[in-house]
Scaffold this active site. Sequence first.
Site, PDB file in Angstrom:
ATOM      1  N   THR A 161       0.801  -1.222   0.000  1.00  0.00           N
ATOM      2  CA  THR A 161       0.000   0.000   0.000  1.00  0.00           C
ATOM      3  C   THR A 161       0.832   1.270   0.000  1.00  0.00           C
ATOM      4  OG1 THR A 161      -1.727  -1.179   1.183  1.00  0.00           O
ATOM      5  CG2 THR A 161      -1.809   1.200   1.314  1.00  0.00           C
ATOM      6  N   ASP A 180       1.921  -7.171  -4.086  1.00  0.00           N
ATOM      7  CA  ASP A 180       1.115  -7.155  -2.866  1.00  0.00           C
ATOM      8  C   ASP A 180       1.782  -8.179  -1.959  1.00  0.00           C
ATOM      9  OD1 ASP A 180      -2.125  -6.606  -1.984  1.00  0.00           O
ATOM     10  OD2 ASP A 180      -1.054  -8.251  -1.005  1.00  0.00           O
ATOM     11  N   SER A 181       1.904  -7.899  -0.689  1.00  0.00           N
ATOM     12  CA  SER A 181       2.740  -8.784   0.127  1.00  0.00           C
ATOM     13  C   SER A 181       2.135 -10.169   0.313  1.00  0.00           C
ATOM     14  CB  SER A 181       3.092  -8.138   1.462  1.00  0.00           C
ATOM     15  OG  SER A 181       2.032  -8.212   2.366  1.00  0.00           O
ATOM     16  N   SER A 182       0.873 -10.368  -0.067  1.00  0.00           N
ATOM     17  CA  SER A 182       0.328 -11.730  -0.039  1.00  0.00           C
ATOM     18  C   SER A 182       0.981 -12.591  -1.117  1.00  0.00           C
ATOM     19  CB  SER A 182      -1.184 -11.707  -0.246  1.00  0.00           C
ATOM     20  OG  SER A 182      -1.763 -10.995   0.807  1.00  0.00           O
ATOM     21  N   THR A 197       3.441 -21.487  20.662  1.00  0.00           N
ATOM     22  CA  THR A 197       2.121 -21.203  21.232  1.00  0.00           C
ATOM     23  C   THR A 197       1.266 -20.310  20.316  1.00  0.00           C
ATOM     24  OG1 THR A 197       0.914 -20.144  23.047  1.00  0.00           O
ATOM     25  CG2 THR A 197       3.121 -19.303  22.644  1.00  0.00           C
ATOM     26  N   GLN A 198      -0.047 -20.512  20.422  1.00  0.00           N
ATOM     27  CA  GLN A 198      -0.984 -19.644  19.688  1.00  0.00           C
ATOM     28  C   GLN A 198      -1.095 -18.268  20.348  1.00  0.00           C
ATOM     29  OE1 GLN A 198      -4.756 -21.702  19.303  1.00  0.00           O
ATOM     30  NE2 GLN A 198      -3.778 -23.513  18.427  1.00  0.00           N
ATOM     31  N   CYS A 199      -0.609 -18.145  21.601  1.00  0.00           N
ATOM     32  CA  CYS A 199      -0.698 -16.857  22.290  1.00  0.00           C
ATOM     33  C   CYS A 199       0.318 -15.886  21.713  1.00  0.00           C
ATOM     34  CB  CYS A 199      -0.424 -17.031  23.789  1.00  0.00           C
ATOM     35  SG  CYS A 199      -1.623 -18.094  24.593  1.00  0.00           S
ATOM     36  N   THR A 245       2.064  -4.631   4.505  1.00  0.00           N
ATOM     37  CA  THR A 245       2.065  -4.985   5.933  1.00  0.00           C
ATOM     38  C   THR A 245       1.653  -6.434   6.177  1.00  0.00           C
ATOM     39  OG1 THR A 245      -0.199  -4.160   6.114  1.00  0.00           O
ATOM     40  CG2 THR A 245       1.577  -2.651   6.729  1.00  0.00           C
ATOM     41  N   ASP A 246       0.871  -7.016   5.234  1.00  0.00           N
ATOM     42  CA  ASP A 246       0.261  -8.317   5.523  1.00  0.00           C
ATOM     43  C   ASP A 246       1.285  -9.398   5.882  1.00  0.00           C
ATOM     44  OD1 ASP A 246      -2.129  -7.109   5.067  1.00  0.00           O
ATOM     45  OD2 ASP A 246      -2.504  -8.029   3.110  1.00  0.00           O
TER      46      ASP A 246
HETATM   47  N1  ASP Z   1      -2.380  -5.993   1.016  1.00  0.00           N
HETATM   48  C1  ASP Z   1      -1.346  -5.026   1.277  1.00  0.00           C
HETATM   49  C2  ASP Z   1      -0.020  -5.757   1.326  1.00  0.00           C
HETATM   50  O1  ASP Z   1       0.279  -6.370   2.305  1.00  0.00           O
HETATM   51  C3  ASP Z   1      -1.601  -4.310   2.518  1.00  0.00           C
HETATM   52  C4  ASP Z   1      -0.511  -3.338   2.904  1.00  0.00           C
HETATM   53  O2  ASP Z   1       0.335  -2.957   2.145  1.00  0.00           O
HETATM   54  O3  ASP Z   1      -0.519  -2.932   4.034  1.00  0.00           O
HETATM   55  O4  ASP Z   1       0.688  -5.734   0.340  1.00  0.00           O
END
Ligand code: ASP
Length: 345
Positions: free
Chosen positions: A17, A61-63, A280-282, A93-94
């Site tokens: 983003t 996109d970071s995905s 851990t999931q925590c 950020t993802d």
């Molecule tokens: N979907 C975006 C990414 O992770 C969201 C972001 O940039 O914060 O690439």
Amino acid sequence: MRDNKKTSILIIYTGGTIGMVQDQETGALKPFRFDNILEEVPELRKFGFNLTSFAFNPPLDSSNINPAAWIKVAEIIEQNYGSFDGFIVLHGTDTMAYSASALSFMLENLSKPVIFTGSQLPIGSLRTDGKENLISSVEIAAAFKNGEPVVPEVGIYFENSLYRGNRTSKNNTEDFNAFMSGNYPPLAESGVHIRYNHSVIRSPGKKLPLVVHKQLDNNLAILKLFPGISRTVVESTLGIPGLRAVILETFGAGNAPEEDWFISAVSHALQSGIIVMNVTQCKTGSVEMGVYETSRMLAATGVISGRDMTTEAAVTKLMHLTGVSRDISWISGQLAVSLRGEMTV
Ligand code: ASP
């Protein structure tokens, strides 16, 4: 800060983003040309640094980030290591916490700052958090004390806090404050001044040449437990052909069901040479196998404690270690120690 004229920072834009602007005709978000970064963020000129940028084409996109992208970032840093004082990685950020963790393991003997940042709102939008994140990251990457970089490690800077990259998780899809580091204090916090927490920043110690590890094995799985998880799911996951490691995401301090079929599926996997690590999931706190009966059995079968590691750090540490070696006892030894400050020992 050093002599400003000589401070040079390389900004690597992978996507996300932060690098978007609004198309004036359509209103849609589109990536802007990163060679124009000084036009988008003219405030950066005031530092007087030599700022150079490199942009992924196309931006991701970071995905869509994967080990190949991590290798690309590592190679850019390797090729430019001698010419720059610090590196900024602009990233969605993802999956930023995974990428920062991966880079921390790939860059052995790192003695310069590698600061990941991004934003929740595009840098071209009026209320963007991207400008502050980028400007402060540049200041951090350029910070020197007694001629040495103040933060010679991989960090994530976001909304006033600098965290160790491999201690961080994304925990909020909405707030500007999108990351947390549940088991390690911030390396720095910014207000009127950037206040460094020097005692928790890693020191590179004796300066050794940077070693860049580019072998990553992604034959691993995360098995997240939940009450009622079926035998089929557990056995199928642990029985995946070619699997080298499994992260068991357990309850609380590392607890799991005590049923015979579960314990025997785990011990069967271990006997067939699969590394099983307990995380851990925590978001805060640590695995402590043996405190409850429900984790004592896991320890007895040979499951390795991930202690207070994040899942992101566990995934990338395992990819790194299984990438560089097939020797299970060596890998187990490396999992028991903190390689880059990723866990408390
Ligand atoms: N979907 C975006 C990414 O992770 C969201 C972001 O940039 O914060 O690439």
